[in-house]
Write an enzyme that holds these catalytic residues in place. Structure first.
Site, PDB file in Angstrom:
ATOM      1  N   LYS A  82      57.539  48.661  38.510  1.00 38.25           N
ATOM      2  CA  LYS A  82      56.565  47.652  38.956  1.00 38.25           C
ATOM      3  C   LYS A  82      55.201  48.024  38.428  1.00 38.25           C
ATOM      4  CE  LYS A  82      56.640  44.015  41.723  1.00 38.25           C
ATOM      5  NZ  LYS A  82      57.845  43.211  41.947  1.00 38.25           N
ATOM      6  N   THR A  96      63.424  32.155  41.051  1.00 40.17           N
ATOM      7  CA  THR A  96      63.326  32.881  42.322  1.00 40.17           C
ATOM      8  C   THR A  96      63.455  31.905  43.494  1.00 40.17           C
ATOM      9  OG1 THR A  96      61.861  34.426  41.201  1.00 40.17           O
ATOM     10  CG2 THR A  96      62.006  34.626  43.586  1.00 40.17           C
TER      11      THR A  96
HETATM   12  N1  GLU Z   1      58.564  40.096  40.111  1.00 44.53           N
HETATM   13  C1  GLU Z   1      59.884  39.621  40.325  1.00 44.53           C
HETATM   14  C2  GLU Z   1      60.586  40.407  41.411  1.00 44.53           C
HETATM   15  O1  GLU Z   1      59.965  40.979  42.259  1.00 44.53           O
HETATM   16  C3  GLU Z   1      60.669  39.522  39.034  1.00 44.53           C
HETATM   17  C4  GLU Z   1      60.923  40.794  38.314  1.00 44.53           C
HETATM   18  C5  GLU Z   1      61.540  40.614  36.946  1.00 44.53           C
HETATM   19  O2  GLU Z   1      61.886  39.508  36.579  1.00 44.53           O
HETATM   20  O3  GLU Z   1      61.631  41.616  36.261  1.00 44.53           O
HETATM   21  O4  GLU Z   1      61.793  40.397  41.531  1.00 44.53           O
END
Ligand code: GLU
Length: 459
Positions: free
Chosen positions: A116, A201
């Site tokens: 992250k 999402t």
């Molecule tokens: N930020 C998104 C998450 O928390 C997507 C992460 C991604 O696609 O790598 O799942």
């Protein structure tokens, strides 16, 4: 540094330690040592990098902006996870979110590890040119540790396609002649992004709810009717009923989940409340979600905040405080804003009996215990909001193959993957007395432990 989720990882490991069928090659003292080793690996990140991005502002001033990239674990593949632009970002938060990514990818068998990133800014306070510079500098400062087979960032709170396009452009300039399409996901379609990634999402969040409350119960009705499990009872209380929804957050996740609920043909659903950083909008007969999505797309992402704006756009709603969405008497609450929204001080006011975590970590551990003990069925982040990273994986694959899938193909693959995970997790969950979060963690930890063992890492 141990993460906030270290305690839950620890609980899962403790339970697995007692289960002799898990890692039977280890016994006695050797077994305890192997589990200590697992605990140490999973509760700490492999790497924390912090930099201060040096960014010239349009007014001539130079800012030093703190920025992070945390690489939690890569046993299952390259590190993967979003980059967040938000003023509340700090090291602990990024570590926690990176840990969740490891668990999320393991749960859904996405071949990535967890990472992250974050930049401590409120993006609304910067011009487009300044945001462009910040995005480029982020890649510049972390360029050695990023890459399609090392660590692949994606959008998160405060970032989107635009930032990913800029970042990939910078990555390509820094590493000429090297593969770059898989270096970032969540890019615009014109720049190699996957169709359906932006909606993934939110679609996945709603699908998790729908699959659990419709398809899964339908297929196992007799069993559910006899089931005395606390959470199975909560689910049955809401089965085949008209359900009201409150949705906290009306960004990429919340607005798409709201649209899915609004258009759902499987269950009679009514979205009676939505909220954003300014307001909650409430209407007992159901809000016009299409009109609200149109409004936000024309107004910098914000919901209407005055009666005048509502009536000019033909939207019927009462304006309430932004937190009110959490306390209204709705059947279902989708949390799609930020972390720690339900906590010790407000948990007793929450009335919804079904809660779906669209955001990462929106409920604190204390509040989670309290609500779960009262039979509130919480679908945890790592299960419900994985649609983004699943389609990120499809984007990464498409970039490698330079072959692109239609939106329909992407959506079919997304839902299939989420269904497979739920089919693995639900039967045990509805039999066990443990909350779904714990069940999902057990699955992830099992998968990670087996892999780490086979890699010879448990010394
Ligand atoms: N930020 C998104 C998450 O928390 C997507 C992460 C991604 O696609 O790598 O799942």
């Amino acid at each position: 540094m141990a993460s906030k989720y270290g305690a839950v990882v620890q609980e899962s490991l403790d339970a697995l330690l007692q289960d002799d069928s898990f890692m039977p090659n280890f016994s006695g003292e050797e077994r305890e040592l192997a589990f200590d080793s697992l605990e140490a690996i999973l509760s700490t990140p492999n790497q924390i990098q912090k930099s201060f991005l040096r960014v010239p502002m349009e007014n001539g001033k130079i800012l030093r902006i703190p920025a992070f990239r945390v690489q939690h674990n890569n046993a299952l593949g390259p590190y993967k996870g979003g980059v967040r632009f938000h003023e509340s970002v700090d090291e602990d938060e990024v570590v926690n979110l990176a840990t969740l990514m490891t668990l999320k990818n393991a749960l859904h068998e996405v071949p990535f590890g967890g990472g992250k990133g974050g930049v401590v800014i409120n993006p609304r306070e910067y011009s487009e040119k300044e945001l462009h510079t910040i995005s480029k500098k982020y890649v510049h400062y972390f360029s050695d540790i990023l890459g399609p087979d090392k660590d692949i960032p994606a959008p998160d709170v405060g970032t989107g396609e635009r930032e990913m396009d800029w970042m990939m452009g910078e990555f390509k300039s820094i590493h000429p002649g090297q593969p770059y399409r898989g270096s970032f996901t969540g890019k615009s379609h014109l720049n190699g992004g996957s169709l359906g990634r932006r909606e993934a999402t939110g679609k996945g969040v709603y699908y998790t709810f729908r699959y659990m409350m419709h398809d899964f119960i339908n297929d196992n009705k007799d069993w559910f009717e006899k089931n005395e499990n606390l959470f199975a009872k909560t689910a049955m209380e809401h089965y085949k009923r008209d359900l009201t929804f409150g949705i906290q957050g009306f960004g990429n996740v919340g607005s798409v989940a709201a649209l899915e609920a609004y258009n759902c043909n499987y269950i009679k659903t009514k979205v009676v409340a939505v909220s954003d950083r300014n307001v909650t909008l409430y209407h007992s007969d159901g809000l016009d979600i299409n009109a609200l999505v149109k409004y936000t797309s024309e107004n910098d992402g914000d919901l209407p905040t005055s009666d005048e704006a509502l009536s000019q756009n033909g939207i019927e709603a009462d304006i309430r405080d932004r937190e009110d969405v959490l306390y209204l008497d709705t059947d279902v609450l989708i949390l799609a804003a930020l972390e720690d929204q339900i906590h010790e001080d407000n948990m007793e006011k929450v009335k919804a009996r079904l809660i779906i975590e669209g955001a990462n970590g929106p409920i604190t551990m204390k509040a989670d215990d309290y609500l779960s003990q009262n039979g509130v069925l919480i679908v945890p982040d790592i299960l419900a909001n994985a649609g983004g990273v699943i389609v990120s994986y499809l984007e990464w694959l498409q970039g490698r193959e330079t072959q692109f899938y239609s939106e329909e193909e992407v959506n079919t693959m997304l839902l299939k993957k989420m269904k497979e995970t739920m089919d693995q997790v639900f039967p045990q969950f509805f039999n066990d007395p443990f909350p779904l979060r714990q069940n999902c963690y057990m699955h992830s930890v099992m998968k990670l432990s087996n892999t780490l063992y086979r890699h010879g890492k448990l010394y």
